[in-house]
Design a protein around this motif. Structure first.
Motif, PDB file in Angstrom:
ATOM      1  N   PHE A 133       1.212  -1.283  -0.512  1.00 56.00           N
ATOM      2  CA  PHE A 133      -0.208   0.145   0.285  1.00 56.00           C
ATOM      3  C   PHE A 133       1.147   1.080  -0.019  1.00 56.00           C
ATOM      4  CE2 PHE A 133      -4.443  -0.842   1.731  1.00 56.00           C
ATOM      5  CZ  PHE A 133      -4.754  -2.476   1.351  1.00 56.00           C
ATOM      6  N   ASP A 134       0.931   2.520  -0.423  1.00 63.24           N
ATOM      7  CA  ASP A 134       1.315   3.611  -0.136  1.00 63.24           C
ATOM      8  C   ASP A 134       0.575   4.007   1.490  1.00 63.24           C
ATOM      9  OD1 ASP A 134       1.783   3.531  -2.694  1.00 63.24           O
ATOM     10  OD2 ASP A 134      -0.043   4.293  -3.838  1.00 63.24           O
ATOM     11  N   PHE A 135       1.748   4.672   1.456  1.00 68.13           N
ATOM     12  CA  PHE A 135       2.043   5.311   3.125  1.00 68.13           C
ATOM     13  C   PHE A 135       1.719   6.631   3.228  1.00 68.13           C
ATOM     14  CE2 PHE A 135       2.458   0.577   3.635  1.00 68.13           C
ATOM     15  CZ  PHE A 135       1.338   0.749   4.589  1.00 68.13           C
ATOM     16  N   GLN A 136       1.015   7.249   4.343  1.00 63.70           N
ATOM     17  CA  GLN A 136       1.328   8.418   4.670  1.00 63.70           C
ATOM     18  C   GLN A 136       0.920   8.929   5.925  1.00 63.70           C
ATOM     19  OE1 GLN A 136       1.726  11.315   2.630  1.00 63.70           O
ATOM     20  NE2 GLN A 136       3.054  12.572   4.097  1.00 63.70           N
ATOM     21  N   VAL A 137       2.099   9.445   6.569  1.00 63.94           N
ATOM     22  CA  VAL A 137       1.832   9.981   8.126  1.00 63.94           C
ATOM     23  C   VAL A 137       1.946  11.253   7.978  1.00 63.94           C
ATOM     24  CG1 VAL A 137       3.127  10.710  10.469  1.00 63.94           C
ATOM     25  CG2 VAL A 137       3.298   8.480   8.613  1.00 63.94           C
ATOM     26  N   GLU A 138       0.342  12.247   8.815  1.00 59.26           N
ATOM     27  CA  GLU A 138       0.508  13.311   9.186  1.00 59.26           C
ATOM     28  C   GLU A 138       0.216  14.504  11.126  1.00 59.26           C
ATOM     29  OE1 GLU A 138      -3.075  14.378   5.935  1.00 59.26           O
ATOM     30  OE2 GLU A 138      -4.009  12.134   6.448  1.00 59.26           O
ATOM     31  N   SER A 189      -4.719   1.590  -0.874  1.00 60.44           N
ATOM     32  CA  SER A 189      -4.683   1.034  -2.245  1.00 60.44           C
ATOM     33  C   SER A 189      -5.521   1.104  -3.171  1.00 60.44           C
ATOM     34  CB  SER A 189      -4.220  -0.122  -1.753  1.00 60.44           C
ATOM     35  OG  SER A 189      -6.064  -1.020  -1.654  1.00 60.44           O
ATOM     36  N   ASN A 190      -5.534   0.848  -4.678  1.00 57.69           N
ATOM     37  CA  ASN A 190      -6.579   0.682  -4.768  1.00 57.69           C
ATOM     38  C   ASN A 190      -7.739   1.446  -4.994  1.00 57.69           C
ATOM     39  OD1 ASN A 190      -4.621   1.869  -6.942  1.00 57.69           O
ATOM     40  ND2 ASN A 190      -4.451  -0.219  -8.379  1.00 57.69           N
ATOM     41  N   GLU A 191      -8.357   0.225  -4.005  1.00 52.80           N
ATOM     42  CA  GLU A 191      -9.489   0.049  -3.566  1.00 52.80           C
ATOM     43  C   GLU A 191     -10.111   0.207  -2.257  1.00 52.80           C
ATOM     44  OE1 GLU A 191      -9.427  -4.188  -4.411  1.00 52.80           O
ATOM     45  OE2 GLU A 191     -10.957  -3.871  -6.525  1.00 52.80           O
ATOM     46  N   GLU A 192      -8.891   0.448  -0.984  1.00 55.44           N
ATOM     47  CA  GLU A 192      -9.057   0.921   0.081  1.00 55.44           C
ATOM     48  C   GLU A 192      -8.002   1.626   0.888  1.00 55.44           C
ATOM     49  OE1 GLU A 192      -9.623  -3.226   2.793  1.00 55.44           O
ATOM     50  OE2 GLU A 192      -8.391  -3.265   0.777  1.00 55.44           O
ATOM     51  N   HIS A 193      -9.305   2.185   1.544  1.00 58.08           N
ATOM     52  CA  HIS A 193      -7.879   3.438   2.368  1.00 58.08           C
ATOM     53  C   HIS A 193      -7.767   3.336   3.845  1.00 58.08           C
ATOM     54  CE1 HIS A 193      -7.793   7.985   3.108  1.00 58.08           C
ATOM     55  NE2 HIS A 193      -6.592   7.418   3.706  1.00 58.08           N
ATOM     56  N   ILE A 194      -6.784   3.021   4.532  1.00 60.07           N
ATOM     57  CA  ILE A 194      -7.327   2.766   6.263  1.00 60.07           C
ATOM     58  C   ILE A 194      -6.175   3.930   6.778  1.00 60.07           C
ATOM     59  CG2 ILE A 194      -6.066   1.325   8.019  1.00 60.07           C
ATOM     60  CD1 ILE A 194      -5.732  -0.862   5.794  1.00 60.07           C
ATOM     61  N   ILE A 195      -7.395   4.217   7.928  1.00 60.63           N
ATOM     62  CA  ILE A 195      -6.217   5.121   8.614  1.00 60.63           C
ATOM     63  C   ILE A 195      -6.795   5.476  10.411  1.00 60.63           C
ATOM     64  CG2 ILE A 195      -6.986   7.738   9.105  1.00 60.63           C
ATOM     65  CD1 ILE A 195      -8.592   8.282   7.157  1.00 60.63           C
ATOM     66  N   LEU A 196      -5.152   5.141  10.807  1.00 59.27           N
ATOM     67  CA  LEU A 196      -5.513   4.696  11.700  1.00 59.27           C
ATOM     68  C   LEU A 196      -4.797   6.071  12.150  1.00 59.27           C
ATOM     69  CD1 LEU A 196      -2.601   1.440  12.397  1.00 59.27           C
ATOM     70  CD2 LEU A 196      -5.040   1.592  12.661  1.00 59.27           C
ATOM     71  N   GLU A 197      -5.797   6.458  13.702  1.00 58.96           N
ATOM     72  CA  GLU A 197      -5.124   8.106  13.950  1.00 58.96           C
ATOM     73  C   GLU A 197      -5.366   7.810  15.345  1.00 58.96           C
ATOM     74  OE1 GLU A 197      -8.542  10.934  11.687  1.00 58.96           O
ATOM     75  OE2 GLU A 197      -8.960  11.738  14.149  1.00 58.96           O
ATOM     76  N   HIS A 198      -4.687   9.044  15.841  1.00 56.49           N
ATOM     77  CA  HIS A 198      -5.033   9.046  17.431  1.00 56.49           C
ATOM     78  C   HIS A 198      -5.105  10.744  17.537  1.00 56.49           C
ATOM     79  CE1 HIS A 198      -3.509  10.577  21.278  1.00 56.49           C
ATOM     80  NE2 HIS A 198      -4.023   9.323  21.691  1.00 56.49           N
TER      81      HIS A 198
END
Ligand SMILES: NC(=O)c1ccc[n+]([C@@H]2O[C@H](COP(=O)([O-])OP(=O)(O)OC[C@H]3O[C@@H](n4cnc5c(N)ncnc54)[C@H](OP(=O)(O)O)[C@@H]3O)[C@@H](O)[C@H]2O)c1
Length: 232
Positions: A133-138, A189-198
């Motif tokens: 998957f592609d990852f991005q931390v914010e 991914s092309n089909e999903e977006h998972i967000i782990l958020e605190h």
């Protein structure tokens, strides 16, 4: 008998929260507050170097600024004083100094003292199965925060790089209003977006964590510890 605390950064946002917690409980009491805008008097010092311990055996809790971090670590090492620090924006040289001091005194440094972020760090190991998957931390913080990316975002990014074993895009940092601290790990991914958020909902979550860390550290042998160690 209460354990003496030297609170470095006492006039700051975190320092004031920590002092409130220390004043409301029984295990610790403030011996000295340190901030550059203070005068040297009975309870306050301009600099940690102005303190004469006179045989007392306190601990230091430091939430100040990267500019004085090295001198705080060195003073603690020279005076054999355990140190809890959450100061961020540190350089590689600061981390080497911290490691070296850990050979002489117990030190707990953590970029984030909240329980939640440390649980989130444990979840990162699960992401190995979606390595492609592609990852991005914010990170999102109040507009007075000096460092960007935040220390926590750097920690999360480094954890991810270790788990995924690949390079990642730079952390995206937003500085706005009074946000206490929001961190997000996006996995897309092309089909999903998972967000782990605190989301930190107040500043006392970090201050409570720091006091918890001090209780945990006070009888530990010399070494470099993290919040992950204290929460095990
Ligand atoms: N690990 C965590 O969970 C966590 C959570 C929140 C914040 N932080 C970090 O904690 C640190 C403090 O945050 P904050 O929001 O409380 O900052 P702040 O409000 O700007 O407070 C900084 C404190 O450091 C003192 N200080 C600055 N330069 C100094 C010097 N040369 N000598 C002595 N004291 C000095 C300031 O006192 P004067 O103004 O009098 O100089 C003030 O008391 C930052 O690095 C921040 O990123 C960590």
């Amino acid at each position: 008998m209460k354990k003496d605390i030297i609170l470095v950064g006492a006039s700051g946002r975190m320092g004031q929260e920590i002092e409130k917690i220390i004043n409301s409980e029984t295990e610790f009491r403030i011996l000295y507050r340190v901030s550059s805008s203070f005068d040297n008097d009975a309870e306050n010092r301009k600099s940690i170097q102005d303190i004469d311990l006179g045989g007392r055996e306190p601990m230091v809790i430091d939430f100040s600024t990267a500019g004085i971090f090295g001198s705080v670590v060195n003073w603690c090492r020279e005076n054999k004083v355990p140190l809890v620090s959450g100061t961020t924006g540190l350089s590689n040289e600061d981390f080497v100094n911290l490691e070296n001091a850990g050979k002489t005194i117990p030190i707990l440094w953590s970029s984030n003292m909240s329980v939640g972020i440390n649980v989130l760090r444990k979840l990162i190991s699960q992401l190995a199965v979606i390595k492609d998957f592609d990852f991005q931390v914010e990170d999102f913080h109040h507009n007075k925060k000096i460092d960007a990316p935040s220390g926590t975002a750097i920690t999360l990014q480094n954890d991810l790089i270790n788990v995924l074993d690949k390079d990642l895009p730079q952390v995206v940092s937003v500085r706005a209003g009074g946000i206490f601290g929001i961190h997000k790990i996006n996995a897309v991914s092309n089909e999903e977006h998972i967000i782990l958020e605190h989301r930190a909902m107040n500043r006392s979550v970090f201050a409570n964590g720091a006091v918890f860390a001090a209780k945990w550290l006070k009888d530990k042998p010399a070494g470099c510890y993290s919040m992950m160690d204290a929460l095990q």
